[in-house]
Design an enzyme around this catalytic site. Structure first.
Site, PDB file in Angstrom:
ATOM      1  N   ARG A 121      -8.875   1.526   9.190  1.00 37.28           N
ATOM      2  CA  ARG A 121      -8.705   0.019   9.550  1.00 37.28           C
ATOM      3  C   ARG A 121     -10.009  -0.599  10.079  1.00 37.28           C
ATOM      4  O   ARG A 121      -9.608  -1.974  10.296  1.00 37.28           O
ATOM      5  CB  ARG A 121      -7.412  -0.047  10.326  1.00 37.28           C
ATOM      6  CG  ARG A 121      -5.990   0.339   9.782  1.00 37.28           C
ATOM      7  CD  ARG A 121      -4.889   0.019  10.583  1.00 37.28           C
ATOM      8  NE  ARG A 121      -3.630   0.109   9.964  1.00 37.28           N
ATOM      9  CZ  ARG A 121      -2.690  -0.092  10.202  1.00 37.28           C
ATOM     10  NH1 ARG A 121      -2.352  -0.924  11.380  1.00 37.28           N
ATOM     11  NH2 ARG A 121      -1.490   0.184   9.598  1.00 37.28           N
ATOM     12  N   ARG A 128      11.457  -6.465   4.761  1.00 37.16           N
ATOM     13  CA  ARG A 128      11.270  -5.134   5.064  1.00 37.16           C
ATOM     14  C   ARG A 128      11.936  -4.702   6.641  1.00 37.16           C
ATOM     15  O   ARG A 128      12.571  -3.734   6.525  1.00 37.16           O
ATOM     16  CB  ARG A 128      10.003  -4.594   5.145  1.00 37.16           C
ATOM     17  CG  ARG A 128       9.691  -3.026   5.382  1.00 37.16           C
ATOM     18  CD  ARG A 128       8.268  -2.759   5.172  1.00 37.16           C
ATOM     19  NE  ARG A 128       7.458  -2.766   6.192  1.00 37.16           N
ATOM     20  CZ  ARG A 128       6.160  -2.756   6.225  1.00 37.16           C
ATOM     21  NH1 ARG A 128       5.511  -2.182   5.021  1.00 37.16           N
ATOM     22  NH2 ARG A 128       5.291  -3.121   7.344  1.00 37.16           N
ATOM     23  N   LYS A 153       0.713  -1.009  -0.039  1.00 35.96           N
ATOM     24  CA  LYS A 153       0.049  -0.051   0.032  1.00 35.96           C
ATOM     25  C   LYS A 153       0.787   1.335   0.015  1.00 35.96           C
ATOM     26  O   LYS A 153       0.598   2.150  -0.779  1.00 35.96           O
ATOM     27  CB  LYS A 153      -0.986  -0.058   1.299  1.00 35.96           C
ATOM     28  CG  LYS A 153      -1.913  -1.047   1.268  1.00 35.96           C
ATOM     29  CD  LYS A 153      -2.644  -1.132   2.533  1.00 35.96           C
ATOM     30  CE  LYS A 153      -1.983  -1.172   3.898  1.00 35.96           C
ATOM     31  NZ  LYS A 153      -1.567  -2.308   4.144  1.00 35.96           N
ATOM     32  N   ARG A 196      12.785  -1.911  11.218  1.00 35.35           N
ATOM     33  CA  ARG A 196      11.585  -1.726  11.771  1.00 35.35           C
ATOM     34  C   ARG A 196      11.299  -2.843  12.788  1.00 35.35           C
ATOM     35  O   ARG A 196      11.094  -3.976  12.575  1.00 35.35           O
ATOM     36  CB  ARG A 196      10.549  -1.788  10.752  1.00 35.35           C
ATOM     37  CG  ARG A 196      10.707  -0.486   9.855  1.00 35.35           C
ATOM     38  CD  ARG A 196       9.555  -0.503   8.855  1.00 35.35           C
ATOM     39  NE  ARG A 196       8.328  -0.502   9.209  1.00 35.35           N
ATOM     40  CZ  ARG A 196       7.223   0.108   8.646  1.00 35.35           C
ATOM     41  NH1 ARG A 196       7.350   0.220   7.344  1.00 35.35           N
ATOM     42  NH2 ARG A 196       6.087  -0.344   8.874  1.00 35.35           N
ATOM     43  N   ARG A 231      -0.195  -9.020  13.627  1.00 38.55           N
ATOM     44  CA  ARG A 231      -0.911  -8.011  12.727  1.00 38.55           C
ATOM     45  C   ARG A 231      -1.892  -8.210  11.696  1.00 38.55           C
ATOM     46  O   ARG A 231      -2.895  -7.988  11.254  1.00 38.55           O
ATOM     47  CB  ARG A 231       0.371  -6.940  12.255  1.00 38.55           C
ATOM     48  CG  ARG A 231       0.975  -6.086  13.358  1.00 38.55           C
ATOM     49  CD  ARG A 231       2.162  -5.431  12.535  1.00 38.55           C
ATOM     50  NE  ARG A 231       1.742  -4.554  11.725  1.00 38.55           N
ATOM     51  CZ  ARG A 231       2.777  -4.253  10.523  1.00 38.55           C
ATOM     52  NH1 ARG A 231       4.094  -4.782  10.343  1.00 38.55           N
ATOM     53  NH2 ARG A 231       2.220  -3.391   9.477  1.00 38.55           N
TER      54      ARG A 231
END
Length: 189
Positions: free
Chosen positions: A92, A131, A18, A137, A148
């Site tokens: 969300r 990622r 996204k 992260r 998640r």
């Protein structure tokens, strides 16, 4: 609101692409990309009051309370002469979508299209782990990723029905070369 307003919502699980695709589309269409994840991570990194509130929530892979998110969105939209925005990572939940619709109604700029990037879960986990490795992260370790994705399935998936019922949902295959994915998005926007 002026005829030039345009509101796009990007939907899809974490790791669907996204952010990447929304940034490119924002540049091409002269839209403001509003990423609640980026905004929240910035607050955490700067140690603001909001950051201290949301940091532990994000570390657990849970969703930040609606009232905090809506306040952030209202602030982001407040200064726009006409609403030209892509929402990445928001809404969300259905209550967030309803709150966004109410806010946009005040501004005379409804959601024009909701783009759903569809990616199989095993590919999402692979992307998110990569990622995490590349970007460092901390919120993307395997346990948090699985949490998640579970939260997405439970709380965010109903948005597909919400936007489909309003006639603005467009499904896009999120697998393959990012350039091809972007072409698919441009066909539906």
């Amino acid at each position: 609101m002026a005829a030039g307003s345009l509101v796009i919502v990007f939907l899809g699980p974490p790791g669907a692409g996204k952010g990447t695709q929304a940034a490119r589309l924002a540049d091409d269409l002269d839209l403001v990309k509003i990423s609640t994840g980026d905004i929240l991570r910035s607050h955490v990194a700067r140690g603001t009051e909001l950051g201290r509130q949301v940091g532990p929530i994000m570390e657990r892979g849970e969703l930040v309370p609606d009232e905090l998110i809506i306040a952030i969105i209202r602030e982001e939209l407040a200064g726009m002469p006409e609403v030209r925005a892509i929402f990445d990572g928001f809404p969300r939940t259905t209550p967030q979508a309803e709150a966004l619709d109410a806010l946009l109604a005040e501004l005379g700029a409804p959601v024009d299209v909701a783009v759903l990037l569809e990616v199989p879960e095993d590919e999402l986990v692979r992307r998110l782990l990569r990622r995490a490795e590349l970007e460092g992260r901390a919120d993307d370790n395997e346990e948090t990723i699985k949490r998640r994705l579970q939260v997405y399935r439970e709380q965010t998936q109903p948005l597909v029905d919400y936007y489909a019922a309003r006639g603005v949902l467009k499904r896009v295959d999120g697998l393959g070369d990012p350039g091809r994915i972007y072409c698919r998005i441009r066909e539906v926007v």
